[in-house]
Design a protein around this motif. Structure first.
Motif, mmCIF file in Angstrom:
data_model
loop_
_atom_site.group_PDB
_atom_site.id
_atom_site.type_symbol
_atom_site.label_atom_id
_atom_site.label_comp_id
_atom_site.label_asym_id
_atom_site.label_seq_id
_atom_site.Cartn_x
_atom_site.Cartn_y
_atom_site.Cartn_z
ATOM 1 N N LEU A 1 32.677 -55.201 -50.420
ATOM 2 C CA LEU A 1 31.488 -56.038 -50.643
ATOM 3 C C LEU A 1 31.500 -57.241 -49.705
ATOM 4 O O LEU A 1 30.509 -57.545 -49.026
ATOM 5 C CB LEU A 1 31.465 -56.488 -52.111
ATOM 6 C CG LEU A 1 30.362 -57.450 -52.538
ATOM 7 C CD1 LEU A 1 28.991 -56.817 -52.345
ATOM 8 C CD2 LEU A 1 30.538 -57.860 -54.004
ATOM 9 N N LEU A 2 32.633 -57.908 -49.640
ATOM 10 C CA LEU A 2 32.730 -59.097 -48.774
ATOM 11 C C LEU A 2 32.521 -58.722 -47.313
ATOM 12 O O LEU A 2 31.850 -59.422 -46.558
ATOM 13 C CB LEU A 2 34.093 -59.777 -48.947
ATOM 14 C CG LEU A 2 34.379 -60.382 -50.319
ATOM 15 C CD1 LEU A 2 35.789 -60.972 -50.366
ATOM 16 C CD2 LEU A 2 33.359 -61.465 -50.666
ATOM 17 N N VAL B 1 27.974 -64.542 -56.957
ATOM 18 C CA VAL B 1 28.071 -65.038 -58.331
ATOM 19 C C VAL B 1 28.487 -63.917 -59.280
ATOM 20 O O VAL B 1 27.785 -62.910 -59.413
ATOM 21 C CB VAL B 1 26.710 -65.612 -58.798
ATOM 22 C CG1 VAL B 1 26.852 -66.226 -60.199
ATOM 23 C CG2 VAL B 1 26.177 -66.630 -57.804
ATOM 24 N N VAL B 2 29.634 -64.104 -59.923
ATOM 25 C CA VAL B 2 30.063 -63.165 -60.954
ATOM 26 C C VAL B 2 29.412 -63.612 -62.264
ATOM 27 O O VAL B 2 29.537 -64.771 -62.658
ATOM 28 C CB VAL B 2 31.601 -63.177 -61.117
ATOM 29 C CG1 VAL B 2 32.029 -62.209 -62.220
ATOM 30 C CG2 VAL B 2 32.288 -62.831 -59.803
ATOM 31 N N LYS B 3 28.682 -62.701 -62.899
ATOM 32 C CA LYS B 3 28.072 -63.080 -64.182
ATOM 33 C C LYS B 3 29.103 -62.872 -65.277
ATOM 34 O O LYS B 3 29.545 -61.755 -65.525
ATOM 35 C CB LYS B 3 26.822 -62.238 -64.428
ATOM 36 C CG LYS B 3 25.764 -62.404 -63.334
ATOM 37 C CD LYS B 3 24.523 -63.085 -63.860
ATOM 38 C CE LYS B 3 23.521 -63.361 -62.747
ATOM 39 N NZ LYS B 3 22.508 -62.307 -62.625
ATOM 40 N N ARG B 4 29.464 -63.947 -65.918
ATOM 41 C CA ARG B 4 30.463 -63.882 -66.980
ATOM 42 C C ARG B 4 29.855 -64.248 -68.338
ATOM 43 O O ARG B 4 30.008 -63.531 -69.300
ATOM 44 C CB ARG B 4 31.627 -64.825 -66.643
ATOM 45 C CG ARG B 4 32.552 -65.163 -67.795
ATOM 46 C CD ARG B 4 33.328 -63.955 -68.302
ATOM 47 N NE ARG B 4 34.136 -64.279 -69.478
ATOM 48 C CZ ARG B 4 34.546 -63.401 -70.388
ATOM 49 N NH1 ARG B 4 34.251 -62.117 -70.254
ATOM 50 N NH2 ARG B 4 35.257 -63.781 -71.414
ATOM 51 N N ASN B 5 29.148 -65.380 -68.391
ATOM 52 C CA ASN B 5 28.603 -65.757 -69.707
ATOM 53 C C ASN B 5 27.108 -65.456 -69.824
ATOM 54 O O ASN B 5 26.526 -65.649 -70.883
ATOM 55 C CB ASN B 5 28.921 -67.218 -70.038
ATOM 56 C CG ASN B 5 28.301 -68.202 -69.049
ATOM 57 O OD1 ASN B 5 27.354 -67.862 -68.325
ATOM 58 N ND2 ASN B 5 28.823 -69.411 -69.006
ATOM 59 N N PHE B 6 26.515 -65.021 -68.733
ATOM 60 C CA PHE B 6 25.105 -64.615 -68.713
ATOM 61 C C PHE B 6 24.156 -65.703 -69.221
ATOM 62 O O PHE B 6 23.103 -65.412 -69.760
ATOM 63 C CB PHE B 6 24.901 -63.285 -69.463
ATOM 64 C CG PHE B 6 25.596 -62.138 -68.774
ATOM 65 C CD1 PHE B 6 24.955 -61.417 -67.768
ATOM 66 C CD2 PHE B 6 26.914 -61.814 -69.082
ATOM 67 C CE1 PHE B 6 25.607 -60.384 -67.103
ATOM 68 C CE2 PHE B 6 27.572 -60.780 -68.418
ATOM 69 C CZ PHE B 6 26.918 -60.069 -67.432
ATOM 70 N N HIS C 1 23.853 -64.109 -54.461
ATOM 71 C CA HIS C 1 23.970 -62.660 -54.674
ATOM 72 C C HIS C 1 24.765 -62.398 -55.946
ATOM 73 O O HIS C 1 25.792 -63.056 -56.172
ATOM 74 C CB HIS C 1 24.683 -62.010 -53.488
ATOM 75 C CG HIS C 1 24.022 -62.308 -52.177
ATOM 76 N ND1 HIS C 1 23.108 -61.475 -51.590
ATOM 77 C CD2 HIS C 1 24.123 -63.391 -51.365
ATOM 78 C CE1 HIS C 1 22.686 -62.014 -50.457
ATOM 79 N NE2 HIS C 1 23.282 -63.177 -50.285
ATOM 80 N N ALA C 2 24.306 -61.429 -56.741
ATOM 81 C CA ALA C 2 24.987 -61.138 -58.011
ATOM 82 C C ALA C 2 26.039 -60.055 -57.811
ATOM 83 O O ALA C 2 25.726 -58.909 -57.470
ATOM 84 C CB ALA C 2 23.979 -60.703 -59.062
ATOM 85 N N TYR C 3 27.259 -60.439 -58.033
ATOM 86 C CA TYR C 3 28.402 -59.524 -57.929
ATOM 87 C C TYR C 3 28.167 -58.287 -58.796
ATOM 88 O O TYR C 3 28.335 -57.155 -58.358
ATOM 89 C CB TYR C 3 29.661 -60.285 -58.374
ATOM 90 C CG TYR C 3 30.890 -59.460 -58.624
ATOM 91 C CD1 TYR C 3 31.766 -59.168 -57.590
ATOM 92 C CD2 TYR C 3 31.204 -59.004 -59.911
ATOM 93 C CE1 TYR C 3 32.916 -58.425 -57.824
ATOM 94 C CE2 TYR C 3 32.347 -58.263 -60.151
ATOM 95 C CZ TYR C 3 33.199 -57.969 -59.104
ATOM 96 O OH TYR C 3 34.322 -57.242 -59.342
ATOM 97 N N ASN C 4 27.750 -58.516 -60.028
ATOM 98 C CA ASN C 4 27.605 -57.417 -60.997
ATOM 99 C C ASN C 4 26.619 -56.352 -60.522
ATOM 100 O O ASN C 4 26.763 -55.187 -60.850
ATOM 101 C CB ASN C 4 27.147 -57.958 -62.351
ATOM 102 C CG ASN C 4 27.974 -59.155 -62.796
ATOM 103 O OD1 ASN C 4 28.156 -60.099 -62.026
ATOM 104 N ND2 ASN C 4 28.488 -59.120 -64.007
ATOM 105 N N ASP C 5 25.611 -56.768 -59.746
ATOM 106 C CA ASP C 5 24.613 -55.802 -59.269
ATOM 107 C C ASP C 5 25.085 -55.053 -58.029
ATOM 108 O O ASP C 5 24.598 -53.978 -57.725
ATOM 109 C CB ASP C 5 23.306 -56.522 -58.905
ATOM 110 C CG ASP C 5 22.680 -57.188 -60.122
ATOM 111 O OD1 ASP C 5 23.054 -56.801 -61.255
ATOM 112 O OD2 ASP C 5 21.850 -58.091 -59.936
ATOM 113 N N LEU C 6 25.988 -55.658 -57.280
ATOM 114 C CA LEU C 6 26.345 -55.100 -55.970
ATOM 115 C C LEU C 6 27.639 -54.289 -55.981
ATOM 116 O O LEU C 6 27.849 -53.426 -55.134
ATOM 117 C CB LEU C 6 26.516 -56.246 -54.953
ATOM 118 C CG LEU C 6 25.263 -57.061 -54.654
ATOM 119 C CD1 LEU C 6 25.621 -58.321 -53.863
ATOM 120 C CD2 LEU C 6 24.258 -56.208 -53.877
ATOM 121 N N ILE C 7 28.498 -54.568 -56.950
ATOM 122 C CA ILE C 7 29.877 -54.078 -56.828
ATOM 123 C C ILE C 7 29.986 -52.564 -57.010
ATOM 124 O O ILE C 7 30.763 -51.904 -56.301
ATOM 125 C CB ILE C 7 30.834 -54.859 -57.781
ATOM 126 C CG1 ILE C 7 32.284 -54.652 -57.360
ATOM 127 C CG2 ILE C 7 30.630 -54.503 -59.247
ATOM 128 C CD1 ILE C 7 32.681 -55.316 -56.083
#
Ligand code: WTA
Length: 648
Positions: A120-121, A216-221, A232-238
């Motif tokens: 990703l990076l 951005v890692v979404k942790r607590n939403f 950029h949302a990590y959760n969407d891309l990973i």
């Protein structure tokens, strides 16, 4: 200090990695007699080299020492790939969230996630060897994935502790000229969400122009503001990333990471660690000091934003192939038994924390450890500040059931790993005492000219030979590097590394650290430069001059006390104290808040204008002033300040 000496438990010692002082001396004597040979043996045994090194230690450009020159390796290989054949299904990381959610991450899963993160990076953001990546992260596994992904690509991470303010974050981004920030929306603490992304947003509006993207890692939403194109949302891309990302062959001396720390003057310095020497010593100390064995589960309570989190949550444990626990929350929530419940639930074998946490856990839940089964614990560790006899005794008796070894580990951000520490199977422990230098580390208490300080007297704690995991430079400031660490002490005419700490050696050769000799204070085991706090306070309009000193604090070890001269003395008020602390919070973060503030008419200065901090330290401690005050510009100021402090 407790006078008693605690010998290693013989049951435990017989299976220990270093089982006696004889074994210790065998190693240490080898290092003394054949320094290069000592390090060569371990480097060959421990590191998976991709290409061999040609020289163990290159001292030609001292103090810019080089280790294992021209060797090639990769730290994420050392921590992950090389274990896969034998440990794919062993837990690498156990994560426990603030609310008690638990996740087990095996080495195979860690490998997949780190490879995906690296891809990703690389693919989305063009991160490549040598780029700086700032992490502003909570204590979640993605912080470790990001660190390891950087090392996989050869990018240099710089982690900024999540308690630092946007201004502090911006300064660190700018100094490193980082390309990307990895953060999270926030996380959970004490059952409630807290936020981080807004701090990054603020840092980036004020400057930090080098940043091209925020991951951005979404942790607590929780809801966050979003800048299209940048965020950029990590959760969407990973998920879409491949889990195969070949690692870069890094040179032994390629930068591994930067970590900013406070010094006695000026702005924080970016401590640079490089690849081979750091990972070698992280792994060796992990094995020796915590006497690692099969099936151990290691818990270090530090935050990844500090060096302890780097070396003993992520790199040391994973390089050594053990299981490391990561914890998002605080050890006193929902109650003061949380930490002990976790030790029980996860079968923790080594527990490593700071004296400040021990004092807090003792104070808030003296009998809590007795409610849990802590029988798997073998070793208890401390780090960051001297441990007082009270805390030591409770830790030893109540937490360790008088059978665990306590390792009081002395080291620094700059040293990369432990320098002075008991070895649990070998060293007879004197409470409050870091005991002996580890094998391979040549630590001496000396005077500035190199003469050994007599037994029982305070001298300067120096490491007189270079060691593999030592700081290599201050990012962008080699002159400051030389001056800060090699400018004070010489041995046989050669500059040697001075830690900034004082120390004392006793008649048995035991080393006791006596604290900083410079204007750095140690708040809850964290280094805080008085100059930095003063610069922050100075930002308030009402302030004319300020001097900051450390003050003994029941839980934190040291607290921060500020003497402030106002432009207009009539402005003095409780509200102004609150406002000044607000400025500190904005400039540095909550960790630097003052525990006490005194508005004074003037500071005790010599005729040449030097502030006599020693007097200020004595006043706030309520000590009698023994210093000569006749050289002061106005000696009467001392009694006036004493009066004000007593009243407050
Ligand atoms: C202090 C933390 C006494 C010391 C790993 C040092 C200690 C500074 C101990 C480094 C100890 C660390 N006993 N003092 N066991 N360990 N210190 O860079 O003053 O955050 O110079 O690294 O903490 O703090 P740093």
């Amino acid at each position: 200090m407790l006078k008693e000496i605690f010998k290693p438990n013989p049951e435990f010692a017989k299976d220990a990695l270093i089982p006696s002082m004889d074994a210790y001396w065998k190693l240490q004597n080898k290092a003394i007699e054949d320094y290069d040979g000592f390090w060569k043996d371990f480097a060959d045994e421990k590191i998976e080299w991709l290409a061999p090194y040609d020289k163990v230690l290159d001292e030609s450009d001292a103090p810019f020492y080089k280790w294992f020159t021209n060797g090639k390796l990769n730290v994420s290989n050392q921590c992950i790939d090389r274990h896969l054949e034998t440990k794919a299904n062993q837990n690498a990381i156990i994560f426990e969230g603030d609310k008690g959610d638990v996740e087990h991450i095996t080495y195979a899963q860690l490998s997949q996630r780190v490879n995906k993160m690296a891809n990703l990076l690389k693919n989305e953001f063009g991160v490549k060897k040598g780029d700086r990546v700032v992490l502003y992260m909570p204590m979640i596994p993605e912080a470790a994935y990001a660190m390891l992904a950087c090392t996989r690509l050869g990018a240099i991470h710089s982690i900024v502790f999540g308690g630092f303010s946007s201004a502090a974050l911006r300064d660190r981004i700018e100094d490193a000229e980082a390309k990307i920030v990895i953060t999270a929306d926030g996380a959970f603490r004490k059952g409630k969400p807290y936020m981080l992304k807004n701090v990054v947003d603020e840092a980036l509006t004020k400057g930090a122009k080098s940043i091209e993207a925020v991951l951005v890692v979404k942790r607590n939403f929780e809801e966050i503001t979003w800048k299209e194109g940048r965020d950029h949302a990590y959760n969407d891309l990973i998920d879409a990333q491949s889990d195969v990302c070949p690692f870069e062959a890094m040179d032994s001396e390629d930068p591994l990471f930067l970590l900013y720390t406070s010094g006695s003057t000026g702005k924080p310095k970016g401590v640079l660690h490089t690849t081979a020497g750091y990972i070698l010593w992280a792994q060796m100390t992990m094995e020796w000091v915590f006497d690692l064995r099969k099936n151990d589960v290691f818990w270090c309570t530090a935050d990844v934003g500090w060096i302890t989190g780097h070396t003993y949550i992520v790199y040391g444990p994973l390089a050594a192939g053990t299981t490391t626990l990561m914890f998002e929350g605080v050890p006193t929530y929902p109650d003061a038994g949380r930490a002990w419940k976790m030790v029980q639930d996860h079968n923790i074998t080594q527990f490593y924390t700071a004296p400040t946490a021990i004092r807090l856990l003792h104070k808030t839940g003296e009998d809590e450890p007795k409610k849990y089964d802590l029988s798997k614990l073998r070793i208890l560790g401390t780090v960051g500040e001297p441990i007082d006899p009270h805390a030591w005794k409770w830790y030893y008796e109540t937490v360790g059931n008088s059978k665990c070894a306590i390792v009081d580990t002395y080291w620094q951000t700059e040293t990369g790993g432990h320098m002075i520490s008991p070895l649990p199977g070998a060293t007879a422990i004197k409470p409050g005492c870091a005991t002996f230098a580890l094998p391979g580390i040549i630590a001496e208490v000396i005077e500035e000219d190199g003469t050994p300080t007599p037994v029982g007297e305070k001298g300067l704690m120096c490491i007189t030979r270079p060691w593999p995991s030592m700081i290599r430079n201050i990012w962008g400031d080699p002159e400051r590097f030389k001056k800060a660490y090699f400018g004070d002490c010489k041995k046989e005419g050669k500059a040697v590394y001075f830690t900034g700490d004082g120390a004392m050696i006793d008649e048995d050769g035991y080393l006791t650290i006596t604290g900083r000799t410079d204007d750095v204070i140690n708040v809850s085991g964290h280094r805080m430069g008085t100059a930095e706090v003063e610069a922050a306070i100075d930002e308030h309009n009402a302030v004319a001059t300020v001097a900051v000193v450390g003050v003994p604090h029941e839980i934190k070890g040291e607290g921060i006390f500020a003497y402030i001269v106002l432009k207009n003395p009539e402005d003095a008020s409780e509200e102004l104290k609150v406002a000044i602390n607000k400025v500190i919070k904005a400039e540095i973060g909550a960790i630097a808040l003052c525990d006490g503030i005194a508005f004074v008419p003037d500071l005790p200065k010599t005729r040449s204008g030097k502030i006599m901090r020693r007097i200020l330290r004595s006043i706030v401690k309520g000590e009698e002033i023994t210093q000569d005050t006749s050289t002061l510009e106005d000696p009467s100021i001392v009694a006036i300040i004493e009066g004000i402090v007593k009243e407050s």
